[in-house]
Motif scaffolding. Structure first.
Motif, PDB file in Angstrom:
ATOM      1  N   GLY A 115       0.738  -1.158   0.098  1.00  0.00           N
ATOM      2  CA  GLY A 115       0.106   0.079  -0.027  1.00  0.00           C
ATOM      3  C   GLY A 115       0.762   1.190  -0.166  1.00  0.00           C
ATOM      4  O   GLY A 115       0.838   2.166  -0.872  1.00  0.00           O
ATOM      5  N   ARG A 116       1.698   1.445   0.900  1.00  0.00           N
ATOM      6  CA  ARG A 116       2.401   2.577   0.906  1.00  0.00           C
ATOM      7  C   ARG A 116       3.765   2.354   0.108  1.00  0.00           C
ATOM      8  O   ARG A 116       4.479   3.639   0.022  1.00  0.00           O
ATOM      9  CB  ARG A 116       2.953   2.790   2.446  1.00  0.00           C
ATOM     10  N   PHE A 170      -4.848   3.443  -2.788  1.00  0.00           N
ATOM     11  CA  PHE A 170      -4.217   2.686  -1.770  1.00  0.00           C
ATOM     12  C   PHE A 170      -4.907   1.578  -1.321  1.00  0.00           C
ATOM     13  O   PHE A 170      -4.175   0.380  -1.169  1.00  0.00           O
ATOM     14  CB  PHE A 170      -3.930   3.636  -0.515  1.00  0.00           C
TER      15      PHE A 170
END
Length: 216
Positions: A115-116, A170
């Protein structure tokens, strides 16, 4: 990652993973009730927030008003995990309890890694360090398209948090990350279709949990 067996075979460590609104907490509670009805001793915990320290860290890491870098966020989650493992999970396993943890190390890989965009190899090494290599015997991955999961959380009028309020892209990356993790470890991470009714999700999960706890 090295695997530190959770115990000598007297119990079972099970984690439940998935995106927002997948029904992890509901499933954990239902499985625990079934096992307790059989006379089994069960411990429920969660991340973040399974320990006293974790409850304080949960408030910080999910606060939508708090500005955190991606690595600061990750470090808070890892601190929570270390406290949960040493203060809750390992003592419960040592006492012969079956442990269910709502989120564990796979969430860090899916959310902060996929996600990040943080380094997956480094995240794996950090996870191993804070857990002492403790892996679950079974991980139930509740697979739900992110648009459905986010709609569920909104329908429940859940208060917003930093993770749930992140951009839809995200959550798509997180979902893809969980699927990639399951493909890489199919013997541990078992995928359950979370678009089904809660009863059908429980049915599918129970078959897997029965096999794990039958060895306990």
């Amino acid at each position: 990652m090295t695997h530190s067996p959770p115990n000598s075979g007297s119990t079972c460590f099970i984690t439940i993973e998935g995106g927002e609104g997948a029904g992890k907490t509901t499933l954990a509670q239902a499985l625990a009730e079934r096992l307790r009805a059989q006379g089994r001793s069960v411990r429920l915990t969660r991340e973040p927030g399974g320990s006293a320290l974790g409850q304080a860290l949960r408030t910080l890491v999910l606060d939508p008003q708090l500005q955190l870098t991606d690595w600061s966020e990750t470090c808070l989650f890892l601190a929570d995990r270390g406290a949960n493992v040493e203060g809750v999970i390992r003592p419960a396993l040592a006492a012969g309890e079956i442990v269910f943890c709502d989120r564990y190390l796979d969430s860090t890989l899916a959310y902060q890694g996929y996600g990040r965009g943080l380094d997956l190899g480094l995240l794996r090494r950090l996870n191993e360090a804070v857990t002492g290599g403790l892996l679950p015997e079974l991980t139930l991955l509740l697979d739900l398209p992110p648009e459905l999961g986010l709609a569920r959380t909104r329908a429940r009028s859940d208060p917003g948090d930093r993770i749930g309020d992140a951009a839809f892209a995200f959550h798509q990356r997180v979902n893809a990350g969980f699927r990639a993790l399951a493909e890489a470890e199919p013997s541990r991470i078992r995928v359950i279709d979370a678009t089904q009714s809660a009863q059908d999700v429980l049915r599918d999960a129970w078959l897997l949990v029965e096999r794990c706890t039958a060895r306990a």
